[in-house]
Design an enzyme around this catalytic site. Structure first.
Site, PDB file in Angstrom:
ATOM      1  N   GLY A 111       0.710  -1.167   0.016  1.00 26.03           N
ATOM      2  CA  GLY A 111      -0.115  -0.089  -0.024  1.00 26.03           C
ATOM      3  C   GLY A 111       0.842   1.314  -0.041  1.00 26.03           C
ATOM      4  O   GLY A 111       0.474   2.352   0.261  1.00 26.03           O
ATOM      5  N   GLY A 166       1.353   5.406   3.159  1.00 23.92           N
ATOM      6  CA  GLY A 166       2.606   4.516   2.708  1.00 23.92           C
ATOM      7  C   GLY A 166       3.511   5.489   2.029  1.00 23.92           C
ATOM      8  O   GLY A 166       4.558   5.327   2.268  1.00 23.92           O
ATOM      9  N   ASP A 170       2.090  -2.599  -4.485  1.00 23.46           N
ATOM     10  CA  ASP A 170       0.737  -2.086  -4.549  1.00 23.46           C
ATOM     11  C   ASP A 170      -0.067  -2.293  -5.588  1.00 23.46           C
ATOM     12  O   ASP A 170       0.500  -2.458  -6.696  1.00 23.46           O
ATOM     13  CB  ASP A 170       0.929  -0.256  -4.579  1.00 23.46           C
ATOM     14  CG  ASP A 170      -0.123   0.300  -3.972  1.00 23.46           C
ATOM     15  OD1 ASP A 170      -0.329   1.040  -2.942  1.00 23.46           O
ATOM     16  OD2 ASP A 170      -1.384   0.473  -4.708  1.00 23.46           O
ATOM     17  N   THR A 202      -5.245   0.549  -6.751  1.00 20.06           N
ATOM     18  CA  THR A 202      -6.471   0.915  -6.884  1.00 20.06           C
ATOM     19  C   THR A 202      -6.597   2.456  -7.264  1.00 20.06           C
ATOM     20  O   THR A 202      -5.895   2.889  -7.240  1.00 20.06           O
ATOM     21  CB  THR A 202      -7.203   0.434  -5.463  1.00 20.06           C
ATOM     22  OG1 THR A 202      -6.840   1.423  -4.571  1.00 20.06           O
ATOM     23  CG2 THR A 202      -6.788  -1.032  -4.957  1.00 20.06           C
ATOM     24  N   THR A 234      -5.782   1.365  13.063  1.00 19.84           N
ATOM     25  CA  THR A 234      -6.463   2.694  13.256  1.00 19.84           C
ATOM     26  C   THR A 234      -7.207   2.703  14.503  1.00 19.84           C
ATOM     27  O   THR A 234      -7.554   1.770  15.057  1.00 19.84           O
ATOM     28  CB  THR A 234      -7.628   2.753  12.047  1.00 19.84           C
ATOM     29  OG1 THR A 234      -8.473   4.007  12.338  1.00 19.84           O
ATOM     30  CG2 THR A 234      -8.496   1.466  11.766  1.00 19.84           C
ATOM     31  N   ASP A 235      -7.475   4.077  14.933  1.00 21.02           N
ATOM     32  CA  ASP A 235      -8.402   4.356  16.216  1.00 21.02           C
ATOM     33  C   ASP A 235      -9.817   3.693  16.069  1.00 21.02           C
ATOM     34  O   ASP A 235     -10.354   3.642  17.079  1.00 21.02           O
ATOM     35  CB  ASP A 235      -8.253   5.596  16.703  1.00 21.02           C
ATOM     36  CG  ASP A 235      -8.636   6.620  15.564  1.00 21.02           C
ATOM     37  OD1 ASP A 235      -9.260   6.254  14.279  1.00 21.02           O
ATOM     38  OD2 ASP A 235      -8.657   7.935  15.799  1.00 21.02           O
ATOM     39  N   GLU A 236     -10.257   3.353  14.826  1.00 20.67           N
ATOM     40  CA  GLU A 236     -11.562   3.185  14.662  1.00 20.67           C
ATOM     41  C   GLU A 236     -11.993   1.802  15.047  1.00 20.67           C
ATOM     42  O   GLU A 236     -13.027   1.484  14.967  1.00 20.67           O
ATOM     43  CB  GLU A 236     -11.909   3.363  12.769  1.00 20.67           C
ATOM     44  CG  GLU A 236     -11.603   4.784  12.678  1.00 20.67           C
ATOM     45  CD  GLU A 236     -12.048   5.055  11.364  1.00 20.67           C
ATOM     46  OE1 GLU A 236     -13.382   4.399  10.928  1.00 20.67           O
ATOM     47  OE2 GLU A 236     -11.793   6.069  10.787  1.00 20.67           O
ATOM     48  N   TYR A 253     -15.671  -0.760   7.416  1.00 22.25           N
ATOM     49  CA  TYR A 253     -14.304  -0.420   7.373  1.00 22.25           C
ATOM     50  C   TYR A 253     -13.465  -0.730   8.643  1.00 22.25           C
ATOM     51  O   TYR A 253     -12.595  -1.498   8.691  1.00 22.25           O
ATOM     52  CB  TYR A 253     -13.858   0.772   7.078  1.00 22.25           C
ATOM     53  CG  TYR A 253     -12.542   1.564   7.154  1.00 22.25           C
ATOM     54  CD1 TYR A 253     -11.304   1.125   6.582  1.00 22.25           C
ATOM     55  CD2 TYR A 253     -12.230   2.257   8.253  1.00 22.25           C
ATOM     56  CE1 TYR A 253     -10.292   1.476   7.065  1.00 22.25           C
ATOM     57  CE2 TYR A 253     -11.003   2.833   8.603  1.00 22.25           C
ATOM     58  CZ  TYR A 253     -10.037   2.376   7.826  1.00 22.25           C
ATOM     59  OH  TYR A 253      -8.567   2.781   8.243  1.00 22.25           O
ATOM     60  N   ALA A 254     -14.009  -0.296   9.679  1.00 21.00           N
ATOM     61  CA  ALA A 254     -13.524  -0.539  11.153  1.00 21.00           C
ATOM     62  C   ALA A 254     -13.471  -1.883  11.417  1.00 21.00           C
ATOM     63  O   ALA A 254     -12.435  -2.521  11.982  1.00 21.00           O
ATOM     64  CB  ALA A 254     -14.289   0.219  11.963  1.00 21.00           C
ATOM     65  N   LYS A 263     -10.662  -3.952   9.562  1.00 19.00           N
ATOM     66  CA  LYS A 263      -9.180  -3.437  10.118  1.00 19.00           C
ATOM     67  C   LYS A 263      -9.316  -4.306  11.634  1.00 19.00           C
ATOM     68  O   LYS A 263      -8.092  -4.737  11.812  1.00 19.00           O
ATOM     69  CB  LYS A 263      -9.181  -1.787  10.401  1.00 19.00           C
ATOM     70  CG  LYS A 263      -9.147  -1.034   9.217  1.00 19.00           C
ATOM     71  CD  LYS A 263      -7.809  -1.291   8.348  1.00 19.00           C
ATOM     72  CE  LYS A 263      -6.592  -0.916   8.888  1.00 19.00           C
ATOM     73  NZ  LYS A 263      -5.282  -1.103   8.233  1.00 19.00           N
ATOM     74  N   HIS A 312     -22.368   6.878  12.083  1.00 18.92           N
ATOM     75  CA  HIS A 312     -21.326   7.635  12.139  1.00 18.92           C
ATOM     76  C   HIS A 312     -20.696   7.580  13.746  1.00 18.92           C
ATOM     77  O   HIS A 312     -21.406   8.176  14.632  1.00 18.92           O
ATOM     78  CB  HIS A 312     -21.690   9.254  11.966  1.00 18.92           C
ATOM     79  CG  HIS A 312     -20.649  10.139  11.666  1.00 18.92           C
ATOM     80  ND1 HIS A 312     -20.900  11.118  11.223  1.00 18.92           N
ATOM     81  CD2 HIS A 312     -19.356  10.103  12.117  1.00 18.92           C
ATOM     82  CE1 HIS A 312     -19.841  11.775  11.017  1.00 18.92           C
ATOM     83  NE2 HIS A 312     -18.720  11.152  11.552  1.00 18.92           N
TER      84      HIS A 312
END
Ligand code: NAD
Ligand code: TYD
Length: 339
Positions: A8, A14, A34, A37, A126-128, A151-152, A155, A277
């Protein structure tokens, strides 16, 4: 550590990381792997293109054959996995590629690292993964992962696989969980570059809901410095939070941005909120601070510096916004802005 595979590496963080490492370590080779995308962009790496220590391989992290061939060809000792589908809104529209890349792809990389006996596997998280965090609390690394968007969740799944490889196979792994990054070369779907480039063109800034959501906006190079530190001094099997420890409401971010670009507040448009959200993320960063890291920029400084970069680098973003991005923008914002 000498030959680093940066998966990435043609994306936002990256590519900043590759440029930072080439500058800092004269004897490291950086091999970018990579898929290119929509978010991968070799323009981000133009400053490295003549450097004999930089190599580029186009490939998918879900493809075990090309991954292993690349590791062997370049005698890779370390993998840093930045590769992911990275935008929450796109994960709501279509989660498929998120799951494939972060779950399958991370598995393929871990398996290659295990089979070929690499020195280190580092996962960019990530923090998510911690989910929405109530006021008054900041996440520590040992907290349960409670992701809420596709997404979260993709991850968080990757983090769990990385931990499993440490516990089961003793694979030398580390994880960093960063807050919202901003800076050069961020694809203009993310809030800061979207709003900066819209503002430059006098277009509305679509703020989701009341705009009182809280994020930690950090400068991308500060994040890169922390990753570098964890690579060299982090404890194996550990995760490290990386953030500013300074939360900011989105509306404050927007006001700083507009003031920096000398644009009117009348460009702000409150639109229909993102489903699910997360209102607030907040990271406790005691652990990375104990390794000797502090962010060099406040969030306000990071926002100003980023806004100026977009003002001065239309060559980079205008062709993106005039390409396929238009279709995505219409899908994501067409109805919201028409209301
Ligand atoms: P980005 O979308 O700008 O870049 C992602 C890169 O990965 C692109 O170059 C893309 O071509 C590549 N890629 C995607 N799928 C691939 C695949 N299957 N095989 C090989 N390459 C593939 O993302 P970013 O903002 O630079 O984020 C990088 C990493 O950091 C991600 O893992 C993201 O989850 C994480 N992260 C991002 C932020 C942020 O604020 N942007 C914060 C914390 C963590
Ligand atoms: P984003 O850059 O998508 O990062 P993340 O959702 O991963 O934190 O969004 C940052 C914040 O900005 C988030 O609270 C959602 C909000 N936002 C808007 O208000 N409008 C937008 O058009 C976008 C893309 C984001």
């Amino acid at each position: 550590m000498k030959n680093i595979l940066v998966t990435g590496g043609a994306g936002f963080i990256g590519s900043n990381f590759v440029l930072y490492m080439l500058d800092k370590y004269p004897d490291y080779n950086m091999i970018v792997y990579d898929k290119l995308t929509y978010a991968g962009n070799l323009d981000n790496l133009l400053d490295a293109s003549d450097d004999p220590r930089y190599h580029f391989v186009r490939g998918d992290i879900c493809d075990p054959v090309t991954v292993e061939e690349t590791i062997q060809k370049y005698d890779i000792d370390t993998i840093i996995n930045f590769a992911a589908e990275s935008h929450v809104d796109r994960s709501i529209l279509d989660p498929d590629a998120f799951i494939r890349t972060s779950v399958n792809g991370t598995y393929v990389l871990l398996e290659a690292a295990r089979r070929l006996g690499l020195e280190r596997y580092h996962q960019i998280s990530t923090d998510e993964v911690y989910g929405h965090i109530p006021d008054g609390y900041s996440s520590v690394e040992s907290d349960p992962l409670e992701p809420r968007s596709p997404y979260a969740a993709s991850k968080a799944s990757a983090d769990l696989l990385v931990n499993a490889y440490f516990v089961t196979y003793n694979l030398p792994v580390t994880i960093t969980r960063g807050s919202n990054n901003i800076g050069p070369y961020q694809y203009p779907e993310k809030v800061l570059p979207l709003f900066a480039t819209n503002a430059i063109d006098g277009l509305p800034l679509p703020v989701y809901g009341d705009g009182r959501q809280k994020r930690e906006y950090q400068y991308v190079i500060d994040h890169c410095e922390a990753i570098d530190l964890v690579l060299h001094k982090g404890e194996l099997g550990h995760a490290y939070n990386i953030g500013t420890a300074e939360e900011m409401e989105n509306m404050t971010m927007v006001e700083i941005l507009l003031d920096t670009l000398d644009k009117p507040r009348s460009l702000i448009r409150h639109v229909e909120d993102r489903p699910g959200h997360d209102r607030r993320y907040s990271l406790n960063t005691t652990k990375i601070q104990a390794l000797g890291w502090q962010p060099r920029h406040t969030s306000a400084e990071a926002i100003r510096k980023t806004a100026v970069w977009y003002r001065d680098n239309e060559w980079w973003w205008r062709k993106i916004k005039e390409g396929d991005f238009k279709e995505y923008y219409q899908l994501q914002y067409g109805e919201r802005l028409a209301k």
